[in-house]
Design a protein around this motif. Structure first.
Motif, PDB file in Angstrom:
ATOM      1  N   LYS A  51       0.835  -1.207   0.000  1.00  0.00           N
ATOM      2  CA  LYS A  51       0.000   0.000   0.000  1.00  0.00           C
ATOM      3  C   LYS A  51       0.870   1.258   0.000  1.00  0.00           C
ATOM      4  O   LYS A  51       0.581   2.238  -0.689  1.00  0.00           O
ATOM      5  CB  LYS A  51      -0.917  -0.003   1.229  1.00  0.00           C
ATOM      6  CG  LYS A  51      -1.975  -1.097   1.234  1.00  0.00           C
ATOM      7  CD  LYS A  51      -2.784  -1.064   2.530  1.00  0.00           C
ATOM      8  CE  LYS A  51      -3.770  -2.214   2.605  1.00  0.00           C
ATOM      9  NZ  LYS A  51      -4.488  -2.240   3.905  1.00  0.00           N
ATOM     10  N   MET A  52       1.937   1.243   0.799  1.00  0.00           N
ATOM     11  CA  MET A  52       2.852   2.389   0.840  1.00  0.00           C
ATOM     12  C   MET A  52       3.494   2.625  -0.528  1.00  0.00           C
ATOM     13  O   MET A  52       3.663   3.770  -0.960  1.00  0.00           O
ATOM     14  CB  MET A  52       3.957   2.145   1.873  1.00  0.00           C
ATOM     15  CG  MET A  52       3.516   2.179   3.318  1.00  0.00           C
ATOM     16  SD  MET A  52       4.956   1.909   4.400  1.00  0.00           S
ATOM     17  CE  MET A  52       4.183   2.083   6.017  1.00  0.00           C
ATOM     18  N   LYS A  76       9.434   5.342   6.336  1.00  0.00           N
ATOM     19  CA  LYS A  76       8.117   4.810   6.721  1.00  0.00           C
ATOM     20  C   LYS A  76       8.157   3.290   6.881  1.00  0.00           C
ATOM     21  O   LYS A  76       7.528   2.725   7.783  1.00  0.00           O
ATOM     22  CB  LYS A  76       7.076   5.194   5.673  1.00  0.00           C
ATOM     23  CG  LYS A  76       6.745   6.675   5.617  1.00  0.00           C
ATOM     24  CD  LYS A  76       5.974   7.118   6.858  1.00  0.00           C
ATOM     25  CE  LYS A  76       5.521   8.567   6.736  1.00  0.00           C
ATOM     26  NZ  LYS A  76       4.842   9.018   7.976  1.00  0.00           N
ATOM     27  N   GLU A  78       2.224   2.011  -3.442  1.00  0.00           N
ATOM     28  CA  GLU A  78       1.238   2.664  -4.314  1.00  0.00           C
ATOM     29  C   GLU A  78       1.048   4.120  -3.924  1.00  0.00           C
ATOM     30  O   GLU A  78       0.932   5.004  -4.782  1.00  0.00           O
ATOM     31  CB  GLU A  78      -0.089   1.907  -4.227  1.00  0.00           C
ATOM     32  CG  GLU A  78      -0.019   0.487  -4.788  1.00  0.00           C
ATOM     33  CD  GLU A  78      -1.289  -0.302  -4.526  1.00  0.00           C
ATOM     34  OE1 GLU A  78      -2.222   0.266  -3.908  1.00  0.00           O
ATOM     35  OE2 GLU A  78      -1.359  -1.486  -4.935  1.00  0.00           O
ATOM     36  N   GLU A  79       1.049   4.377  -2.616  1.00  0.00           N
ATOM     37  CA  GLU A  79       0.856   5.751  -2.131  1.00  0.00           C
ATOM     38  C   GLU A  79       1.985   6.673  -2.592  1.00  0.00           C
ATOM     39  O   GLU A  79       1.746   7.818  -2.990  1.00  0.00           O
ATOM     40  CB  GLU A  79       0.794   5.727  -0.606  1.00  0.00           C
ATOM     41  CG  GLU A  79       0.658   7.102   0.043  1.00  0.00           C
ATOM     42  CD  GLU A  79       0.743   7.028   1.554  1.00  0.00           C
ATOM     43  OE1 GLU A  79       1.072   8.065   2.168  1.00  0.00           O
ATOM     44  OE2 GLU A  79       0.502   5.947   2.125  1.00  0.00           O
ATOM     45  N   PHE A  80       3.213   6.172  -2.570  1.00  0.00           N
ATOM     46  CA  PHE A  80       4.357   6.999  -2.972  1.00  0.00           C
ATOM     47  C   PHE A  80       4.633   6.932  -4.465  1.00  0.00           C
ATOM     48  O   PHE A  80       5.471   7.672  -4.979  1.00  0.00           O
ATOM     49  CB  PHE A  80       5.609   6.555  -2.205  1.00  0.00           C
ATOM     50  CG  PHE A  80       5.715   7.103  -0.808  1.00  0.00           C
ATOM     51  CD1 PHE A  80       6.484   8.234  -0.551  1.00  0.00           C
ATOM     52  CD2 PHE A  80       5.038   6.503   0.242  1.00  0.00           C
ATOM     53  CE1 PHE A  80       6.592   8.746   0.735  1.00  0.00           C
ATOM     54  CE2 PHE A  80       5.138   6.998   1.537  1.00  0.00           C
ATOM     55  CZ  PHE A  80       5.913   8.129   1.784  1.00  0.00           C
TER      56      PHE A  80
END
Length: 479
Positions: A352-353, A395, A355-357
């Motif tokens: 998920k991280m 993160k 995709e977010e970045f």
């Protein structure tokens, strides 16, 4: 100072010109660079002692350096300091096949130990992916592991003693030939201390007998979650593999293109599970593990049938880091650990991280002991991508801490993870780290600015990045 060194070290190996200094400006983590004042390459322990005494007298920082393969900027120079290269300390001093030990200078390559010991049917257990180049001194500094550390342990579990030179230039030996030593366990303290407590000049390691048989199961899965659950399933079943490694889809294709290992290219995740021991033991555990992987959702299973096939399967895994360089202009290799039971959850959260970045992440790691090595793929030529990559890396490390793990498994803290040390440790713990550092190096000349953050740095980082404006430690002053 250079002239003082040239009085007892070959002048050709007291380096001061910019062109020759340039290769020493960073280690394997090239994102952090700094030119040193000078570099020295001594040949004897006595020369190392004299270097340390001169630097201590003048208050000059010293950064010890091995092969420079580290990935945390731990060997990055100090601009007003001396880089003390141990490259010339590259001799295997003794192998004792009866006692199963080897005495080594710190510049001996990891792989060279096993190559030399092979004539006695022995080998050295810890095997980092960089073992063809990394040195035993650097392994001690970072407490390195490798693909077989699940069963055979990290560096700290495989060394008996270390000879080191203190910040003042004294020569001391920590540890002994026995299974235990009286007093405090300083050997464990020194292993993984990243050059902050002394300069290693000799290491005595344990050697292991080569197993009678070793086979590798390669199991492909159609999801990262299933592969993560299978890791815990094997170990909870009572099988302790020699190695248990995991790769995701990005890494599978890159590694297979690189070495033609025959990996299942359509798999979302792959496990390499090695079982070693006697013929009977291996035969039994291989059958159990194959059945278990099928039960847990493996879409393909292949078991090595020869030593050549086994070596090829491992070649793909050990080549994964350079292989990923074929699918991205740049990548940033992270290093964190988590409890095995949280593997699936953490990997999904990392997805998920990613995709977010807007950055791809290739996962290659020691699944058996929960040591993650996410490779964040980016292009440094694209404005903002380097900064985004560093932010994503931070993160991921904070996620590891939240899951009950650590910000490093074997690469170390160095310069890279100073801020995340503030996430993992409280003020009292960091104060204790500083007290230990002062006990060995009161003037703080050994590898300064690495591994242990200041409390002021933690206060600033906590306020700005971790706790949304609230200091994690209210008792700390604002700077």
């Amino acid at each position: 100072m250079a002239e003082q060194f040239r009085a007892f070290i070959d002048p050709d190996f007291v380096i001061t010109d910019d062109e020759t200094l340039r290769p020493y400006e960073c280690d394997g983590l090239a994102m952090y660079r700094e030119m040193p004042m000078l570099v020295v390459l001594p040949e004897t322990v006595e020369q190392v002692q004299r270097v340390m005494r001169i630097c201590h007298e003048h208050g000059v920082p010293v950064v010890a350096r091995g092969a420079g393969t580290g990935l945390c900027a731990g060997a990055m120079p100090h601009k007003e300091g001396v880089v003390l290269s141990l490259a010339k300390f590259n001799r295997i001093l003794n192998i004792d096949p009866v006692g199963r030990t080897a005495r080594l200078q710190p510049g001996v390559r990891n792989l060279a130990i096993s190559e030399e010991a092979a004539q006695y049917g022995l080998y050295y257990g810890p095997d980092p992916s960089s073992q063809i180049a990394c040195t035993i001194g650097g392994n001690v500094a970072e407490n390195s592991g490798g693909v077989h550390c699940l069963k055979y342990g990290l560096t700290v579990h495989n060394i008996l003693s270390v000879e080191m030179i203190t910040a003042e230039g004294d020569r001391v030996t920590v540890g002994s030939d026995g299974l235990d030593s009286c007093g405090m366990d300083l050997l464990a303290l020194l292993t993984g201390s990243e050059g902050l407590l002394g300069v290693v000049t000799e290491v005595k390691v344990k050697l292991l007998p080569k197993p009678e048989v070793a086979q590798v199961i390669m199991a492909g899965f159609d999801s990262i979650e299933k592969a993560g659950d299978a890791v815990g399933g094997v170990i909870s079943h009572g099988i302790i593999p020699g190695g248990l490694e995991m790769m995701d889809g990005h890494a599978i294709i890159a590694a297979d293109d690189f070495c033609g290992a025959g990996y299942p290219r359509d798999a979302k995740a792959l496990l390499l599970c090695e079982v070693d021991g006697t013929k009977e033991e291996v035969h039994e555990h291989i059958a159990e593990a194959e059945a278990l992987f099928r039960k847990l959702g493996a879409t393909s299973i292949r078991t090595s049938q020869s030593e050549e096939e086994r070596a090829l399967l491992w070649k793909g895994r050990k080549s994964a880091f350079p292989a990923v360089g074929r699918i991205s202009p740049d990548y940033y290799c992270m290093d964190g650990t988590i409890p095995r039971r949280h593997l699936a959850r953490v990997l999904l959260e990392m997805e998920k991280m990613s995709e977010e970045f807007g950055l791809r992440v290739a996962n290659v790691f020691h699944a058996g002991d929960g040591n993650l090595h996410p490779l964040i793929l980016f292009d440094a030529n694209q404005p903002g991508e380097l900064e985004a990559t560093e932010a994503l890396g931070g993160k991921i490390l904070e996620l590891c801490v939240e899951a009950g793990g650590s910000i490093t498994g074997e690469h170390g803290v160095g310069r890279e993870k100073l801020n995340q040390m503030c996430t993992q440790f409280a003020a009292d713990e960091i104060t204790l780290f500083h007290a230990v550092k002062s006990a060995f190096d009161e003037r703080r000349l050994l590898n300064p600015g690495k591994n242990i953050p200041t409390l002021a740095r933690c206060a600033e980082f906590g306020a700005m990045h971790v706790h949304h404006g609230e200091l994690p430690h209210p008792e700390l002053p604002r700077f």
